[in-house]
Write a protein that holds these residues in place. Structure first.
Motif, PDB file in Angstrom:
ATOM      1  N   UNK A   1       0.768  -1.137   0.076  1.00 52.80           N
ATOM      2  CA  UNK A   1      -0.020   0.077  -0.065  1.00 52.80           C
ATOM      3  C   UNK A   1       0.893   1.149  -0.047  1.00 52.80           C
ATOM      4  N   UNK A   2       2.073   1.152  -0.214  1.00 56.66           N
ATOM      5  CA  UNK A   2       3.047   2.298  -0.268  1.00 56.66           C
ATOM      6  C   UNK A   2       3.284   3.065   1.138  1.00 56.66           C
ATOM      7  N   UNK A   3       2.887   2.392   2.226  1.00 57.35           N
ATOM      8  CA  UNK A   3       3.234   2.868   3.333  1.00 57.35           C
ATOM      9  C   UNK A   3       4.475   3.345   3.626  1.00 57.35           C
ATOM     10  N   UNK A   4       4.646   4.494   4.571  1.00 55.04           N
ATOM     11  CA  UNK A   4       6.092   5.158   4.366  1.00 55.04           C
ATOM     12  C   UNK A   4       7.049   4.307   4.821  1.00 55.04           C
ATOM     13  N   UNK A   5       8.125   4.087   3.891  1.00 57.90           N
ATOM     14  CA  UNK A   5       9.219   3.276   4.064  1.00 57.90           C
ATOM     15  C   UNK A   5      10.140   3.956   5.200  1.00 57.90           C
ATOM     16  N   UNK A   6      11.179   3.442   5.794  1.00 54.54           N
ATOM     17  CA  UNK A   6      12.079   3.942   6.602  1.00 54.54           C
ATOM     18  C   UNK A   6      13.122   4.961   5.511  1.00 54.54           C
ATOM     19  N   UNK A   7      13.118   4.438   4.403  1.00 56.60           N
ATOM     20  CA  UNK A   7      14.237   4.785   3.373  1.00 56.60           C
ATOM     21  C   UNK A   7      13.504   6.485   3.332  1.00 56.60           C
ATOM     22  N   UNK A   8      12.223   6.532   2.958  1.00 61.71           N
ATOM     23  CA  UNK A   8      11.598   7.836   2.791  1.00 61.71           C
ATOM     24  C   UNK A   8      11.675   8.402   3.868  1.00 61.71           C
ATOM     25  N   UNK A   9      11.616   8.126   5.109  1.00 60.65           N
ATOM     26  CA  UNK A   9      11.495   9.007   6.208  1.00 60.65           C
ATOM     27  C   UNK A   9      12.995   9.433   6.194  1.00 60.65           C
ATOM     28  N   UNK A  10      14.184   8.403   6.088  1.00 60.36           N
ATOM     29  CA  UNK A  10      15.303   8.862   6.288  1.00 60.36           C
ATOM     30  C   UNK A  10      15.663  10.099   5.109  1.00 60.36           C
ATOM     31  N   UNK A  11      15.190   9.922   3.989  1.00 61.13           N
ATOM     32  CA  UNK A  11      15.565  10.877   2.874  1.00 61.13           C
ATOM     33  C   UNK A  11      14.916  12.377   3.212  1.00 61.13           C
ATOM     34  N   UNK A  12      13.682  12.151   3.933  1.00 60.68           N
ATOM     35  CA  UNK A  12      13.092  13.394   4.371  1.00 60.68           C
ATOM     36  C   UNK A  12      13.721  13.974   5.708  1.00 60.68           C
ATOM     37  N   UNK A  13      14.645  13.391   6.232  1.00 61.92           N
ATOM     38  CA  UNK A  13      15.724  13.979   7.086  1.00 61.92           C
ATOM     39  C   UNK A  13      15.063  13.655   8.581  1.00 61.92           C
ATOM     40  N   UNK A  14      14.151  12.774   8.821  1.00 63.02           N
ATOM     41  CA  UNK A  14      13.738  12.203  10.050  1.00 63.02           C
ATOM     42  C   UNK A  14      14.745  11.664  10.721  1.00 63.02           C
ATOM     43  N   UNK A  15      15.023  11.532  12.115  1.00 61.12           N
ATOM     44  CA  UNK A  15      16.121  11.212  12.761  1.00 61.12           C
ATOM     45  C   UNK A  15      15.495   9.765  13.326  1.00 61.12           C
ATOM     46  N   UNK A  16      16.588   8.984  13.542  1.00 58.28           N
ATOM     47  CA  UNK A  16      16.319   7.609  14.259  1.00 58.28           C
ATOM     48  C   UNK A  16      15.528   7.828  15.554  1.00 58.28           C
ATOM     49  N   UNK A  17      16.036   8.861  16.253  1.00 52.99           N
ATOM     50  CA  UNK A  17      15.463   9.257  17.608  1.00 52.99           C
ATOM     51  C   UNK A  17      13.842   9.556  17.367  1.00 52.99           C
ATOM     52  N   UNK A  18      13.643  10.165  16.363  1.00 57.10           N
ATOM     53  CA  UNK A  18      12.315  10.629  16.487  1.00 57.10           C
ATOM     54  C   UNK A  18      11.215   9.527  15.913  1.00 57.10           C
ATOM     55  N   UNK A  19      12.069   8.719  15.191  1.00 62.29           N
ATOM     56  CA  UNK A  19      11.199   7.260  14.842  1.00 62.29           C
ATOM     57  C   UNK A  19      11.026   6.487  16.139  1.00 62.29           C
ATOM     58  N   UNK A  20      11.976   6.368  17.026  1.00 60.54           N
ATOM     59  CA  UNK A  20      11.798   5.617  18.308  1.00 60.54           C
ATOM     60  C   UNK A  20      10.736   6.486  18.899  1.00 60.54           C
ATOM     61  N   UNK A  21      10.728   7.655  19.095  1.00 60.19           N
ATOM     62  CA  UNK A  21       9.910   8.439  20.073  1.00 60.19           C
ATOM     63  C   UNK A  21       8.529   8.166  19.498  1.00 60.19           C
ATOM     64  N   UNK A  22       8.200   8.213  18.145  1.00 61.30           N
ATOM     65  CA  UNK A  22       7.097   8.176  17.621  1.00 61.30           C
ATOM     66  C   UNK A  22       6.546   6.792  17.531  1.00 61.30           C
ATOM     67  N   UNK A  23       7.323   5.740  17.773  1.00 62.38           N
ATOM     68  CA  UNK A  23       6.826   4.401  17.926  1.00 62.38           C
ATOM     69  C   UNK A  23       6.727   4.028  19.487  1.00 62.38           C
ATOM     70  N   UNK A  24       7.050   4.809  20.589  1.00 68.46           N
ATOM     71  CA  UNK A  24       7.223   4.761  21.884  1.00 68.46           C
ATOM     72  C   UNK A  24       8.296   4.053  22.476  1.00 68.46           C
ATOM     73  N   UNK A  25       9.399   4.277  21.803  1.00 72.63           N
ATOM     74  CA  UNK A  25      10.794   3.661  22.408  1.00 72.63           C
ATOM     75  C   UNK A  25      11.406   4.796  22.999  1.00 72.63           C
TER      76      UNK A  25
END
Ligand code: GLU
Length: 289
Positions: free
Chosen positions: A265-289
């Motif tokens: 379904x074309x859900x947001x890939x980590x690759x795309x988020x990386x390209x958009x400048x999202x940080x690993x810390x932001x992803x962890x926080x978003x997912x509750x870690x």
């Protein structure tokens, strides 16, 4: 007897780029491994010769590293262990627990639709196999195989249940939030499940139970979408003489519309988020870690 130290695994199929759902599962596995003072291994489930591409496997490992996840070596790639799966399949065949099936998907659906409505389905919603090839004369089946006719291998559920289940039921231990809870399920709901696909001598179900045993996995942490499959896995473990790990099936990360995230379904890939400048810390926080 000493208690084995906990071994978990994160086991993505590199059929596309990893997305947030994978990140959640990988992070949860790492967190639980830490809590249990165990390790989490990485396994690349690349049995699909068409969809699982080596560059996607490399990209998955890279995305996980970017998230800050490190795994012990060697990382097991299922595509390198086909001989082991073939041996496990041969064991089921030799014990009369698997038979070749020459039916196409279309023929199975047509046969199911010709029967009584509603169509009986397996827990994944696919029509239950009506058993057409189960009663093929073995000489005829051998002739067709020798002639190169494409075929899958199916578990003969009616024969498997008395061997690997008790009154049609199997048990496993679910662990949620540290609590152990016995779960009883009916693997027969899967009917004559495919244990080897047309193109490789295995299926997801067969290779996952083999690998969990070979890698000494004690705790399986995976999404709810695989909860129903666990009954079939426990049955296969019983048939193949393998230990059953503990299981935890976590909630799935949903997209904005409440649908399960899926690469298709074309859900947001980590690759795309990386390209958009999202940080690993932001992803962890978003997912509750
Ligand atoms: N390879 C499977 C997937 O990506 C997961 C298998 C498992 O955790 O048992 O959906």
């Amino acid at each position: 007897m000493s208690v084995p130290s906990p071994i978990l695994r994160f086991a993505p199929s590199p059929n596309g780029r990893l997305h947030l759902g994978h990140a959640y599962s990988a992070l949860l596995n790492a967190e639980i491994a830490g809590r249990l003072r165990g390790v989490c291994r990485l396994r690349i489930e690349d049995i699909d010769p068409v969809r699982a591409k080596p560059d996607l496997a490399a990209a998955a490992i890279d995305d996980l590293g970017w998230l800050g996840l490190r795994y012990p070596s060697p990382v097991r790639h299922q595509s390198r262990h086909m001989g082991e799966y073939r041996a496990a399949l041969n064991r089921l065949i030799a014990e009369g627990l698997a038979y070749p099936c020459f039916c196409s998907r279309g023929a199975i659906r047509a046969a199911a639709e010709a029967g009584s409505a509603p169509i009986p389905c397996d827990p994944d919603g696919a029509p239950l196999y009506p058993g057409t090839c189960r009663t093929l004369d073995p000489r005829e089946a051998t002739r067709r195989r020798d002639g190169g006719e494409p075929h899958t291998w199916r578990l003969d559920m009616a024969r498997a249940l008395p061997r690997g289940a008790k009154d049609g039921r199997v048990r496993y231990i679910a662990f949620d939030g540290g609590e152990d809870r016995p779960v009883t399920v009916e693997p027969g709901l899967w009917g004559d499940a495919v244990v080897a696909r047309r193109d490789v001598p295995t299926s997801y179900h067969l290779s996952v139970v083999h690998d969990d045993a070979v890698e000494g996995i004690t705790h399986v942490v995976r999404g709810m979408d695989l909860e129903a499959a666990t009954g079939l896995h426990v049955l296969l473990q019983g048939l193949l003489g393998l230990l059953t790990p503990r299981y935890h099936h976590h909630a799935l990360i949903r997209d904005g519309d409440g649908r399960k995230l899926a690469k298709s379904r074309g859900s947001t890939s980590l690759a795309r988020l990386r390209e958009e400048g999202v940080s690993p810390g932001e992803i962890r926080a978003e997912l509750g870690f």
